[in-house]
Write an enzyme that holds these catalytic residues in place. Structure first.
Site, PDB file in Angstrom:
ATOM      1  N   ARG A  60      88.288  30.834 141.973  1.00 32.61           N
ATOM      2  CA  ARG A  60      89.348  30.945 140.973  1.00 32.61           C
ATOM      3  C   ARG A  60      90.555  30.085 141.371  1.00 32.61           C
ATOM      4  NH1 ARG A  60      93.076  35.957 139.174  1.00 32.61           N
ATOM      5  NH2 ARG A  60      93.962  35.449 141.196  1.00 32.61           N
ATOM      6  N   ARG A 108      81.647  43.927 135.789  1.00 33.66           N
ATOM      7  CA  ARG A 108      82.606  43.119 136.577  1.00 33.66           C
ATOM      8  C   ARG A 108      82.058  42.791 137.960  1.00 33.66           C
ATOM      9  NH1 ARG A 108      88.271  43.665 134.775  1.00 33.66           N
ATOM     10  NH2 ARG A 108      88.026  43.422 132.549  1.00 33.66           N
ATOM     11  N   ARG A 118      87.317  39.960 141.458  1.00 34.80           N
ATOM     12  CA  ARG A 118      88.282  39.795 142.553  1.00 34.80           C
ATOM     13  C   ARG A 118      87.973  40.552 143.823  1.00 34.80           C
ATOM     14  NH1 ARG A 118      93.133  41.194 138.661  1.00 34.80           N
ATOM     15  NH2 ARG A 118      91.377  42.435 137.919  1.00 34.80           N
ATOM     16  N   TYR A 165      93.748  44.380 121.046  1.00 33.32           N
ATOM     17  CA  TYR A 165      94.511  43.329 121.727  1.00 33.32           C
ATOM     18  C   TYR A 165      95.167  42.377 120.728  1.00 33.32           C
ATOM     19  CZ  TYR A 165      92.381  44.829 126.107  1.00 33.32           C
ATOM     20  OH  TYR A 165      91.999  45.567 127.191  1.00 33.32           O
ATOM     21  N   ASP A 218      85.157  36.309 129.275  1.00 29.49           N
ATOM     22  CA  ASP A 218      85.989  37.472 128.959  1.00 29.49           C
ATOM     23  C   ASP A 218      85.806  37.825 127.495  1.00 29.49           C
ATOM     24  OD1 ASP A 218      88.161  39.141 130.389  1.00 29.49           O
ATOM     25  OD2 ASP A 218      88.928  38.840 128.370  1.00 29.49           O
TER      26      ASP A 218
HETATM   27  O1  CP3 Z   1      81.189  41.821 134.251  1.00 25.30           O
HETATM   28  C1  CP3 Z   1      81.319  40.647 134.662  1.00 25.30           C
HETATM   29  O2  CP3 Z   1      81.184  40.326 135.859  1.00 25.30           O
HETATM   30  C2  CP3 Z   1      81.531  39.566 133.618  1.00 25.30           C
HETATM   31  C3  CP3 Z   1      82.871  39.201 133.377  1.00 25.30           C
HETATM   32  C4  CP3 Z   1      83.816  40.043 132.535  1.00 25.30           C
HETATM   33  C5  CP3 Z   1      85.218  39.919 132.671  1.00 25.30           C
HETATM   34  N1  CP3 Z   1      85.822  40.657 131.714  1.00 25.30           N
HETATM   35  C6  CP3 Z   1      85.887  39.089 133.687  1.00 25.30           C
HETATM   36  C7  CP3 Z   1      87.304  39.327 133.992  1.00 25.30           C
HETATM   37  C8  CP3 Z   1      83.597  40.944 131.482  1.00 25.30           C
HETATM   38  C9  CP3 Z   1      82.286  41.484 130.942  1.00 25.30           C
HETATM   39  C10 CP3 Z   1      84.873  41.317 130.964  1.00 25.30           C
HETATM   40  C11 CP3 Z   1      85.060  42.217 129.818  1.00 25.30           C
HETATM   41  C12 CP3 Z   1      86.411  42.641 129.434  1.00 25.30           C
HETATM   42  N2  CP3 Z   1      87.562  41.920 129.469  1.00 25.30           N
HETATM   43  C13 CP3 Z   1      86.697  43.898 128.856  1.00 25.30           C
HETATM   44  C14 CP3 Z   1      85.687  44.956 128.512  1.00 25.30           C
HETATM   45  C15 CP3 Z   1      85.248  45.728 129.681  1.00 25.30           C
HETATM   46  C16 CP3 Z   1      86.326  46.562 130.303  1.00 25.30           C
HETATM   47  O3  CP3 Z   1      86.661  46.281 131.462  1.00 25.30           O
HETATM   48  O4  CP3 Z   1      86.756  47.514 129.647  1.00 25.30           O
HETATM   49  C17 CP3 Z   1      88.086  43.939 128.600  1.00 25.30           C
HETATM   50  C18 CP3 Z   1      88.868  45.092 128.000  1.00 25.30           C
HETATM   51  C19 CP3 Z   1      88.618  42.669 128.977  1.00 25.30           C
HETATM   52  C20 CP3 Z   1      90.009  42.193 128.811  1.00 25.30           C
HETATM   53  C21 CP3 Z   1      90.613  41.878 130.120  1.00 25.30           C
HETATM   54  N3  CP3 Z   1      90.281  40.773 130.875  1.00 25.30           N
HETATM   55  C22 CP3 Z   1      91.579  42.620 130.827  1.00 25.30           C
HETATM   56  C23 CP3 Z   1      92.202  43.935 130.349  1.00 25.30           C
HETATM   57  C24 CP3 Z   1      91.816  41.935 132.014  1.00 25.30           C
HETATM   58  C25 CP3 Z   1      92.829  42.270 133.065  1.00 25.30           C
HETATM   59  C26 CP3 Z   1      92.443  43.477 133.793  1.00 25.30           C
HETATM   60  C27 CP3 Z   1      92.277  43.208 135.259  1.00 25.30           C
HETATM   61  O5  CP3 Z   1      91.285  43.703 135.831  1.00 25.30           O
HETATM   62  O6  CP3 Z   1      93.162  42.527 135.797  1.00 25.30           O
HETATM   63  C28 CP3 Z   1      90.968  40.806 132.042  1.00 25.30           C
HETATM   64  C29 CP3 Z   1      90.846  39.819 133.138  1.00 25.30           C
HETATM   65  C30 CP3 Z   1      89.500  39.651 133.769  1.00 25.30           C
HETATM   66  N4  CP3 Z   1      88.320  39.536 133.105  1.00 25.30           N
HETATM   67  C31 CP3 Z   1      89.247  39.517 135.161  1.00 25.30           C
HETATM   68  C32 CP3 Z   1      87.867  39.307 135.305  1.00 25.30           C
HETATM   69  C33 CP3 Z   1      87.110  39.047 136.573  1.00 25.30           C
HETATM   70  C34 CP3 Z   1      90.288  39.526 136.254  1.00 25.30           C
HETATM   71  C35 CP3 Z   1      91.102  38.299 136.091  1.00 25.30           C
HETATM   72  C36 CP3 Z   1      91.376  37.550 137.359  1.00 25.30           C
HETATM   73  O7  CP3 Z   1      90.463  37.054 138.056  1.00 25.30           O
HETATM   74  O8  CP3 Z   1      92.582  37.394 137.625  1.00 25.30           O
END
Ligand code: CP3
Length: 355
Positions: free
Chosen positions: A40, A27, A31, A154, A77
Site C-alpha cells: 500500500r 478482509r 492492514r 454512504y 472496495d
Molecule cells: O475482503 C477482502 O480482503 C477484499 C477487500 C475488501 C475491502 N473492503 C478492502 C478494504 C472488501 C470485500 C471490502 C468491503 C467493504 N468496504 C465493505 C463491506 C464489508 C464490511 O466490512 O462491512 C464496506 C462497508 C466497505 C467500505 C469501507 N472501505 C470502509 C468503511 C473502510 C474503512 C474502514 C477501515 O477498516 O478502515 C474501507 C477501507 C478498506 N477497504 C480497507 C481495506 C483493506 C482499509 C483501507 C486501508 O488499507 O487503509
C-alpha cells in the site's frame, strides 16, 4: 474451463460433500499483514492500490501465500461504484471513506446515472482477470459488490459513522428519492457483478453491511427486494460452471427465511446467530457462511481453536458450511492467529464430513 484444484469452497456453497470445511476470511488481504502495508505504501494510498491491477493482484495473493485458505477475494472496495457514478470517493486518514459530492438535492438524485463497468470500472475488471490468471486454478476467486442499500448509506450520508439520520429521513420522508437511488444502483451492481463473472470471478458476494439497521418492513422494501432483483439478473452459469451467489446482511439474523428466498446459494451470517438455529431454519435451501466473532481473533491460538471448534459443532455434520468470521478481520489481529484458525478449521472439521 477447468475447476480449481481446490474447489471445496464452490462445492460447499452448492451443498455438495467436501472432505473438510473450507475457510476464507472477510478482509483477508488487509492492514493486519505487514506485506499489505508495504505494498500500500508503494502504491501511495488505499485508492491507488485499488486502481492498480498489478498491485491489487499482489495483495489479493498475499494471504494465500501465508495461510492455507480455500478461496481468494479480489482486492477492491464496495465504494468503487458510487465513485464511478461521480461522487468523488476519498479517504481521510484514520477516518474511513468520504464522498466529496454526497447525494442530497433532488436534482442531484434525478441526475444519477447507472455506471457502465466496462467504461468506468475497468481497473476492477482487470484486477479480477489478473487475479484469476495468477491463481492458476489453485483456489476459486470471489468477486463482490456492496448491496444497493449499503451503497446508498454512504452515497447519501457522504461518510461513515453517522447513524444514518439523513438517509432515514429520506427513507421515511421521500421514499421515492431513495427508491430512485436504489434502482439506479441495483442496475449498476448487476452489470458490475456480471462483468466480474465474465472476467473470471467464480462466485460473487453481496455485502449488505447496514441492512441490519432497518426495521423489518424497511429491510424488505429498501434492501432485500433490490438484492433479490440483482440475484435474478446475475449470470449463474459461466464457462460450464455454476457461479454461486452469497448474500450477507450484517445483523440479518431475524430475517433469514427472507434472505434465503432471495435466490442466493448461500447466506452469510454474523456472529449474533447460532449456526444450528440458522441451519434448522434455512439449511435445506442454502449453504451458510460464517460466523466466528472477529474479536476472538485477538485472543490466543488456544481460545481461537476452542471457539472455532464450537462454530463447527454448531453447524454439525454434513455439507453446506463455509467457515468465515462474522465480519471483517480487524487490522490489529496478529497474523499467526489467522494461521491458527485456518489450520484448526481444516483439522477439526474432518470428522463432520465422514460419510
Ligand atoms: O475482503 C477482502 O480482503 C477484499 C477487500 C475488501 C475491502 N473492503 C478492502 C478494504 C472488501 C470485500 C471490502 C468491503 C467493504 N468496504 C465493505 C463491506 C464489508 C464490511 O466490512 O462491512 C464496506 C462497508 C466497505 C467500505 C469501507 N472501505 C470502509 C468503511 C473502510 C474503512 C474502514 C477501515 O477498516 O478502515 C474501507 C477501507 C478498506 N477497504 C480497507 C481495506 C483493506 C482499509 C483501507 C486501508 O488499507 O487503509
Amino acid at each position: 474451463m477447468t475447476r480449481p484444484r481446490n474447489d471445496t469452497f464452490l462445492r460447499a456453497l452448492l451443498r455438495q460433500p467436501t472432505p473438510y470445511t473450507p475457510v476464507w476470511i472477510m478482509r483477508q488481504a488487509g492492514r493486519y499483514l505487514p506485506e499489505y502495508n508495504q505494498t500500500r505504501a508503494r502504491a501511495g494510498s488505499f485508492l491507488d492500490l485499488c486502481r492498480n491491477p498489478d498491485l491489487a493482484t499482489e495483495v489479493t495473493l498475499q494471504p494465500l501465500a501465508r495461510f492455507d485458505l480455500d478461496a481468494a477475494i479480489v482486492f477492491s472496495d464496495i465504494l468503487t461504484i458510487p465513485d464511478a457514478m461521480g461522487l468523488g470517493l476519498y479517504f481521510a486518514e484514520g477516518e474511513g471513506p468520504r464522498f466529496e459530492r454526497p447525494l442530497r438535492e433532488e436534482w442531484e438524485i434525478r441526475n444519477l446515472d447507472r455506471t457502465d463497468p466496462d467504461a468506468h470500472l475497468r481497473y476492477v475488471l482487470d484486477a479480477v482477470a489478473q487475479c484469476r490468471k495468477a491463481l492458476a486454478d489453485s483456489v476459486p476467486l470471489i468477486g463482490f459488490s456492496g448491496s444497493p442499500f449499503t451503497l446508498a448509506c454512504y452515497m447519501v450520508e457522504g461518510r461513515s459513522g453517522t447513524d444514518f439520520v439523513t438517509l432515514k429521513k429520506m427513507l421515511y420522508g421521500r421514499p421515492d428519492l431513495l427508491h430512485h437511488i436504489l434502482t439506479v444502483t441495483a442496475a449498476s451492481v448487476t452489470a458490475y457483478l456480471n462483468a466480474q463473472i465474465e472476467h473470471g470471478a467464480q462466485a460473487v458476494m453481496l455485502f449488505d453491511t447496514w441492512g441490519g439497521s432497518l426495521s423489518q418492513s424497511a429491510y424488505e422494501e429498501f434492501s432485500l427486494s433490490y438484492m433479490s432483483q440483482i440475484v435474478a439478473g446475475l449470470t449463474r452459469q459461466h464457462a460450464g460452471e455454476r457461479v454461486p451467489v452469497i448474500v450477507f446482511t450484517k445483523g440479518g439474523g431475524l430475517w433469514l427465511e427472507g434472505i434465503a428466498a432471495s435466490g442466493c446459494d448461500a447466506v452469510g451470517l454474523d456472529w449474533t446467530i447460532d449456526l444450528a438455529a440458522a441451519r434448522r431454519r434455512i439449511g435445506n435451501k442454502v449453504a451458510l457462511q460464517g460466523n466466528l466473532d472477529p474479536a476472538i481473533m485477538m485472543t490466543s491460538p488456544e481460545v481461537i481453536e476452542k471457539q472455532a471448534a464450537a462454530v463447527l459443532a454448531s453447524f454439525g455434520s454434513g455439507a453446506g458450511h463455509v467457515f468465515n468470521l462474522g465480519h471483517g478481520v480487524s487490522q490489529f489481529t496478529p497474523p499467526e492467529h489467522v494461521k491458527a484458525l485456518v489450520d484448526a478449521v481444516h483439522q477439526l472439521s474432518r470428522p463432520y464430513h465422514v460419510t
